[in-house]
Enzyme design. Structure first.
Site, PDB file in Angstrom:
ATOM      1  N   SER A  95       0.818  -0.971   0.016  1.00  0.00           N
ATOM      2  CA  SER A  95       0.175  -0.001   0.038  1.00  0.00           C
ATOM      3  C   SER A  95       0.816   1.314   0.215  1.00  0.00           C
ATOM      4  O   SER A  95       1.966   1.028   0.393  1.00  0.00           O
ATOM      5  CB  SER A  95      -0.884   0.052   1.281  1.00  0.00           C
ATOM      6  OG  SER A  95      -1.706  -1.091   1.521  1.00  0.00           O
TER       7      SER A  95
HETATM    8  N1  SAH Z   1      -0.385  -5.172   3.796  1.00  0.00           N
HETATM    9  C1  SAH Z   1       0.366  -5.596   2.687  1.00  0.00           C
HETATM   10  C2  SAH Z   1      -0.388  -5.276   1.549  1.00  0.00           C
HETATM   11  C3  SAH Z   1      -0.606  -6.676   0.525  1.00  0.00           C
HETATM   12  S1  SAH Z   1      -1.966  -6.184  -0.553  1.00  0.00           S
HETATM   13  C4  SAH Z   1       1.538  -4.981   2.789  1.00  0.00           C
HETATM   14  O1  SAH Z   1       1.973  -4.142   3.653  1.00  0.00           O
HETATM   15  O2  SAH Z   1       2.202  -5.364   1.831  1.00  0.00           O
HETATM   16  C5  SAH Z   1      -3.111  -7.218   0.014  1.00  0.00           C
HETATM   17  C6  SAH Z   1      -2.941  -8.827   0.149  1.00  0.00           C
HETATM   18  O3  SAH Z   1      -3.931  -9.488   0.264  1.00  0.00           O
HETATM   19  C7  SAH Z   1      -1.974  -9.513  -1.149  1.00  0.00           C
HETATM   20  O4  SAH Z   1      -0.713  -9.851  -0.608  1.00  0.00           O
HETATM   21  C8  SAH Z   1      -3.090 -10.844  -1.211  1.00  0.00           C
HETATM   22  O5  SAH Z   1      -2.342 -12.040  -1.838  1.00  0.00           O
HETATM   23  C9  SAH Z   1      -3.517 -11.261   0.087  1.00  0.00           C
HETATM   24  N2  SAH Z   1      -4.742 -11.742  -0.025  1.00  0.00           N
HETATM   25  C10 SAH Z   1      -5.868 -11.838  -0.597  1.00  0.00           C
HETATM   26  N3  SAH Z   1      -7.040 -12.703  -0.142  1.00  0.00           N
HETATM   27  C11 SAH Z   1      -6.500 -13.000   0.914  1.00  0.00           C
HETATM   28  C12 SAH Z   1      -6.981 -14.128   1.911  1.00  0.00           C
HETATM   29  N4  SAH Z   1      -8.105 -14.526   1.676  1.00  0.00           N
HETATM   30  N5  SAH Z   1      -6.276 -14.517   2.945  1.00  0.00           N
HETATM   31  C13 SAH Z   1      -4.973 -13.828   3.002  1.00  0.00           C
HETATM   32  N6  SAH Z   1      -4.514 -12.891   2.421  1.00  0.00           N
HETATM   33  C14 SAH Z   1      -5.189 -12.586   1.075  1.00  0.00           C
END
Ligand code: SAH
Length: 243
Positions: A95
Site C-alpha cells: 500500500s
Molecule cells: N499489507 C500488505 C498489503 C498487501 S496487498 C503490505 O503491507 O504489503 C493485499 C494482500 O492480501 C495480497 O498480498 C493478497 O495476496 C492478500 N490476500 C488476498 N486474499 C487473501 C486471503 N483470503 N487471505 C490472506 N491474504 C489474502
C-alpha cells in the site's frame, strides 16, 4: 485507475503488476544507502502524512521507524518512499504509505492490542502495526509473498509479528480474540469467522466492496448491542481471494 486527493487507495498495479522478481544478492544492492533512505522516509512523513491529515504522533513515529525500502522488491526499491503503491509480486501491491498510516490511525491503537491483519503481503503494514500494538498476527494467502515476508521481518527483527500462510477468511482462531482486525484486501462483507474472533469492544477495519467497484473503507466496532459502523473513505484494494 482513478486516484485523486480524496481517493486513498491501494492500486492494483496493472501496468507493472504480476512481476516476479528474483531477490538481489545480499550486499550487492544498487539502492541508495541507508542514510539516504532515512532522509526520504523523513520527507515522506512530512510531505505525505503530516501535510495531509495524519496527526497521531505514535503513527507518525512508527512510519518514521519502519524501513519501507526493505519490504519492496529490489527493482522498485528506489521508489520505496514515493506516494504510491508498489508491486510486490504475484500481481499484489504494498500500500501507499499514506494508506498504511491512515488505517493505523483509524484503529486508534494504544499499545496493548492484539491485532490480526488479513493480507499481510510484504509484511510492511504488520511491522508498522507491531510498533503500535502488543502482538500482530498476519495471514497471507500467496506462499511466495509469505515466504519473503518471513525473511524480511526476521531480518529486521520484529519479535511481536507472527506470520502465517493461509486463507485469512478463516482468521487465526488459536490466537483469538483480537482487539483489532484489519483487512488489507477488499471483501463484500465481514467474514463470519473474523467477526467471531473480534473481542467485545474491538475494532475491525476493512475495504468493503468488490474488485470492480470503488470500495469504501469501513470501521466497525463490536459493541454489546451489536455493531457500530463508520464509513471513512473511498479506497481501492485488491480483492480477498479464497483458498
Ligand atoms: N499489507 C500488505 C498489503 C498487501 S496487498 C503490505 O503491507 O504489503 C493485499 C494482500 O492480501 C495480497 O498480498 C493478497 O495476496 C492478500 N490476500 C488476498 N486474499 C487473501 C486471503 N483470503 N487471505 C490472506 N491474504 C489474502
Amino acid at each position: 485507475m482513478i486516484r485523486s486527493a480524496m481517493m486513498i487507495g491501494l492500486a492494483v498495479a496493472t501496468a507493472v503488476g504480476g512481476c516476479q522478481q528474483r531477490a538481489a544478492p545480499q550486499g550487492l544492492s544498487p539502492s541508495p544507502a541507508t542514510e539516504a533512505f532515512e532522509a526520504e522516509r523523513e520527507a515522506m512523513v512530512r510531505e505525505q502524512l503530516q501535510a495531509r491529515d495524519i496527526r497521531d504522533a505514535r503513527v507518525l513515529e512508527a512510519m518514521r521507524r519502519v524501513p519501507r525500502d526493505r519490504f519492496v522488491p529490489e527493482p522498485f526499491r528506489r521508489h520505496a518512499y514515493s506516494d504510491e503503491p508498489l508491486p510486490i509480486g504475484r500481481g499484489q501491491t504494498i500500500s501507499q504509505p499514506y494508506v498504511v498510516a491512515f488505517m493505523a490511525a483509524a484503529l486508534k491503537l494504544r499499545g496493548e492490542e492484539r491485532i490480526l491483519e488479513v493480507g499481510s503481503g510484504s509484511g510492511y503494514a504488520a511491522a508498522v502495526l507491531s510498533l503500535l500494538g502488543s502482538e500482530v498476527y498476519g495471514i497471507e494467502i500467496e506462499k511466495d509473498l509469505y515466504d519473503r515476508s518471513v525473511v524480511t521481518i526476521g531480518g529486521l527483527g520484529y519479535p511481536n509479528v507472527h506470520l502465517r500462510w493461509g486463507d485469512g477468511f478463516r482468521g487465526w482462531p488459536e490466537k483469538a480474540p483480537f482487539d483489532a482486525i484489519v483487512l488489507s484486501c477488499a471483501a463484500e462483507r465481514i467474514p463470519d469467522p473474523l467477526w467471531a474472533q473480534l473481542a467485545d469492544g474491538g475494532r475491525l477495519l476493512y475495504p468493503r466492496g468488490s474488485a470492480e467497484d470503488i470500495q469504501e473503507l469501513v470501521l466497525v466496532t463490536k459493541t454489546r448491542e451489536g455493531r457500530r459502523e463508520e464509513r471513512l473513505a473511498p479506497v481501492r484494494f485488491v480483492p480477498m481471494r479464497r483458498q
